[in-house]
Design a protein around this motif. Structure first.
Motif, PDB file in Angstrom:
ATOM      1  N   SER A 222       0.832  -1.204   0.000  1.00  0.00           N
ATOM      2  CA  SER A 222       0.000   0.000   0.000  1.00  0.00           C
ATOM      3  C   SER A 222       0.867   1.255   0.000  1.00  0.00           C
ATOM      4  N   ALA A 223       1.950   1.238   0.782  1.00  0.00           N
ATOM      5  CA  ALA A 223       2.868   2.377   0.784  1.00  0.00           C
ATOM      6  C   ALA A 223       3.471   2.571  -0.599  1.00  0.00           C
ATOM      7  N   ASP A 224       3.916   1.487  -1.231  1.00  0.00           N
ATOM      8  CA  ASP A 224       4.536   1.602  -2.553  1.00  0.00           C
ATOM      9  C   ASP A 224       3.555   2.118  -3.599  1.00  0.00           C
ATOM     10  N   ALA A 225       2.302   1.691  -3.495  1.00  0.00           N
ATOM     11  CA  ALA A 225       1.306   2.181  -4.454  1.00  0.00           C
ATOM     12  C   ALA A 225       1.159   3.689  -4.362  1.00  0.00           C
ATOM     13  N   ALA A 226       1.217   4.234  -3.135  1.00  0.00           N
ATOM     14  CA  ALA A 226       1.150   5.688  -2.971  1.00  0.00           C
ATOM     15  C   ALA A 226       2.411   6.360  -3.498  1.00  0.00           C
ATOM     16  N   LEU A 227       3.558   5.807  -3.149  1.00  0.00           N
ATOM     17  CA  LEU A 227       4.832   6.425  -3.546  1.00  0.00           C
ATOM     18  C   LEU A 227       5.039   6.391  -5.056  1.00  0.00           C
ATOM     19  N   ASP A 228       4.469   5.405  -5.728  1.00  0.00           N
ATOM     20  CA  ASP A 228       4.603   5.330  -7.183  1.00  0.00           C
ATOM     21  C   ASP A 228       4.053   6.573  -7.876  1.00  0.00           C
ATOM     22  N   GLY A 229       3.104   7.245  -7.213  1.00  0.00           N
ATOM     23  CA  GLY A 229       2.507   8.442  -7.813  1.00  0.00           C
ATOM     24  C   GLY A 229       3.241   9.726  -7.501  1.00  0.00           C
ATOM     25  N   TRP A 230       4.297   9.679  -6.668  1.00  0.00           N
ATOM     26  CA  TRP A 230       5.050  10.882  -6.315  1.00  0.00           C
ATOM     27  C   TRP A 230       6.066  11.172  -7.413  1.00  0.00           C
ATOM     28  N   ARG A 231       6.089  12.380  -7.912  1.00  0.00           N
ATOM     29  CA  ARG A 231       6.969  12.755  -9.007  1.00  0.00           C
ATOM     30  C   ARG A 231       7.990  13.799  -8.545  1.00  0.00           C
ATOM     31  N   PRO A 232       9.277  13.570  -8.832  1.00  0.00           N
ATOM     32  CA  PRO A 232      10.287  14.590  -8.493  1.00  0.00           C
ATOM     33  C   PRO A 232       9.927  15.934  -9.106  1.00  0.00           C
ATOM     34  N   GLY A 233      10.129  16.986  -8.326  1.00  0.00           N
ATOM     35  CA  GLY A 233       9.779  18.327  -8.778  1.00  0.00           C
ATOM     36  C   GLY A 233       8.371  18.742  -8.418  1.00  0.00           C
ATOM     37  N   ARG A 234       7.591  17.809  -7.912  1.00  0.00           N
ATOM     38  CA  ARG A 234       6.220  18.113  -7.498  1.00  0.00           C
ATOM     39  C   ARG A 234       6.138  18.218  -5.978  1.00  0.00           C
ATOM     40  N   GLN A 235       5.029  18.753  -5.520  1.00  0.00           N
ATOM     41  CA  GLN A 235       4.752  18.828  -4.086  1.00  0.00           C
ATOM     42  C   GLN A 235       3.586  17.900  -3.764  1.00  0.00           C
ATOM     43  N   VAL A 236       3.703  17.173  -2.656  1.00  0.00           N
ATOM     44  CA  VAL A 236       2.626  16.286  -2.232  1.00  0.00           C
ATOM     45  C   VAL A 236       2.270  16.599  -0.779  1.00  0.00           C
ATOM     46  N   ASP A 237       1.033  16.311  -0.424  1.00  0.00           N
ATOM     47  CA  ASP A 237       0.591  16.424   0.967  1.00  0.00           C
ATOM     48  C   ASP A 237       0.817  15.061   1.616  1.00  0.00           C
ATOM     49  N   VAL A 238       1.905  14.949   2.375  1.00  0.00           N
ATOM     50  CA  VAL A 238       2.262  13.666   2.984  1.00  0.00           C
ATOM     51  C   VAL A 238       1.149  13.158   3.885  1.00  0.00           C
ATOM     52  N   TYR A 239       0.505  14.051   4.596  1.00  0.00           N
ATOM     53  CA  TYR A 239      -0.570  13.618   5.498  1.00  0.00           C
ATOM     54  C   TYR A 239      -1.683  12.928   4.724  1.00  0.00           C
ATOM     55  N   GLN A 240      -2.181  13.551   3.680  1.00  0.00           N
ATOM     56  CA  GLN A 240      -3.275  12.965   2.922  1.00  0.00           C
ATOM     57  C   GLN A 240      -2.832  11.725   2.148  1.00  0.00           C
ATOM     58  N   GLU A 241      -1.623  11.746   1.613  1.00  0.00           N
ATOM     59  CA  GLU A 241      -1.132  10.590   0.861  1.00  0.00           C
ATOM     60  C   GLU A 241      -0.994   9.363   1.754  1.00  0.00           C
ATOM     61  N   LEU A 242      -0.357   9.521   2.908  1.00  0.00           N
ATOM     62  CA  LEU A 242      -0.182   8.380   3.804  1.00  0.00           C
ATOM     63  C   LEU A 242      -1.497   7.997   4.464  1.00  0.00           C
TER      64      LEU A 242
END
Length: 447
Positions: A118-138
């Motif tokens: 489940s963690a990897d499925a979320a991390l697969d969508g993270w792209r270098p140069g972008r900003q993510v909301d770690v709270y909502q993603e995790l």
């Protein structure tokens, strides 16, 4: 990569200077001030606060003096009237005996692969140069893995449905209990929306309970099946209503509190100089790039220290409650029956008489042989409460946090941009507005 790491380190130092090592929570800090000025007992309005380690020890050693149902009645709209958290006396003991086997350590070990995937499925969508909301993603990843573990893969595919419906309920109970009761009596629009959401959740879980009772071939190896089929020594089991309440409690409490702790852990990793580097080096040394297995977790003492230190400084519950069933004396003062009593993990976890430099984030204080190590007593460290009502999902939550953080450390390089971090939340202390981070690098999952 070396240049990237160096820039990350410099950015982390800058973030630490901007944010400070530890975020405070004004209501909790007010109680800490009361403890310093007035000692272990404080009256504020209608409430009595018992604060500090000796007060905690008294509360946990005298559970017969208290009731839980009235203290946590505000959670009934989400968790249901038979949930463990609102059960008292013999009914609590009976239900706990039946729920406990579903969360045995051997079962939790089996869930580690689900958590990592489940963690990897979320991390697969993270792209270098972008900003993510770690709270909502995790939060989304933890919700998926919790539902997968509880219900199996089929219902995990409906994680978004459960998240949307349960969020309506969680928004309702993220207030003082008397506010929730006021909304119920008036039948406010928020109350009506919450009850409609609860009906949808109940209907979906009832379908799955029926499938398990009918002997569905794909419903025999998860927590719901254990709750449905479990029997105690007297042959007693849980009713469908009780199964529903325990399952929803495990889901809602699991992703609500664990995702808040995950966000605080990432914040601490990025804002405290050297912590990310040491944790990431340990993960790389033990795991390389592969996903963790159950035997790996004890070999990650520093990461485990990150988890414990996060739960110390950012406990999900700033305060917890009891209703006084029988009057008593404490600290030479009388507390009457029917008083609402509150104690505070937040206050206890930040006391200098218990913790050296208590506002510093120091994972090494949890590692035997490291400077400052000391094993706290149960009434000194209580992120999951203590005594007969200790959170039944504590081991599941700490395992989830360790696995999720291990994957984040193994696969990403992050930067914490300058921002104001403000805690909020009555049911679970979390960063208001989420926790935006910049993704500097993201590595593919190991085959």
């Amino acid at each position: 990569m070396k240049a990237t790491r160096g820039s990350t380190q410099a950015s982390s130092h800058a973030a630490a200077r901007w944010h400070g090592h530890t975020v405070g929570y004004p209501p909790g800090d007010l109680l800490a001030a009361c403890y310093r000025r007035r000692g272990p007992m404080t009256r504020l309005g209608r409430y009595v606060y018992l604060l500090g380690p000796e007060a905690n020890r008294f509360v946990f050693a005298n559970s017969d003096l208290f009731r839980w149902r009235e203290a946590f009645a505000g959670l009934i709209p989400v968790d249901g009237p038979t949930s463990l958290i609102v059960s008292d006396g013999a009914e609590h003991r009976r239900r706990r005996r039946l729920v406990q086997p579903a969360l045995h350590h051997r079962r939790i070990d089996h869930y580690i692969a689900i958590m990592a995937a489940s963690a990897d499925a979320a991390l697969d969508g993270w792209r270098p140069g972008r900003q993510v909301d770690v709270y909502q993603e995790l939060r989304a990843a933890i919700r998926r893995s919790t539902i997968h573990a509880l219900f199996g893969q089929r219902l995990a595919q409906e994680s978004a449905f459960f998240g949307a419906q349960l969020q309506v309920l969680l928004d309702l109970v993220d207030h003082l209990p008397q506010t929730v009761e006021w909304k119920r009596r008036l039948g406010t629009p928020q109350w009506r929306r919450a009850m409609a959401a609860r009906s949808r959740v109940d209907a979906r879980i009832a379908e799955e309970i029926a499938r398990v009772r009918a002997g569905s071939a794909d419903a025999d190896d998860h927590v719901l099946a254990s709750l449905v089929h479990g029997r105690d020594d007297d042959g007693d089991g849980l009713s469908d209503a009780e199964v529903r309440d325990q399952a929803v409690t495990l889901i809602a409490a699991g992703f609500e509190t664990t995702s808040a702790a995950a966000a605080w852990a990432v914040y601490a990793l990025l804002s405290t100089p050297g912590v990310w580097d040491r944790a990431a080096a340990e993960v790389h040394r033990v795991l390389g790039g592969r996903r963790p297995e159950s035997d790996d977790l004890p070999r990650l003492p520093y990461l485990n220290g990150v988890v414990q230190e996060t739960l110390r400084l950012y406990p999900p519950a700033v305060v917890s409650a009891r209703k006084v069933a029988t009057g008593f004396e404490f600290a030479d003062r009388r507390v009457r029956a029917d008083t609402l009593l509150l104690y505070s993990p937040y206050v206890t976890h930040r006391l200098p008489e218990l913790w050296a430099d208590p506002l510093e984030f120091r994972p090494q204080r949890w590692i035997p042989g490291e400077p400052g190590f000391g094993k706290p007593k149960p009434y000194e460290f209580l992120p999951f409460s203590a005594g007969p009502h200790r959170c039944i999902g504590a081991a599941l939550a700490t395992t989830e946090l360790t696995v999720m953080l291990a994957r984040v450390l193994a696969r990403t390089e992050l930067h914490l941009p300058a921002q104001r971090i403000r805690p909020t939340g009555f049911a679970a202390m979390r960063p208001a507005g989420g926790l935006p981070v910049d993704v500097l690098a993201r590595r593919p999952a190991a085959a």
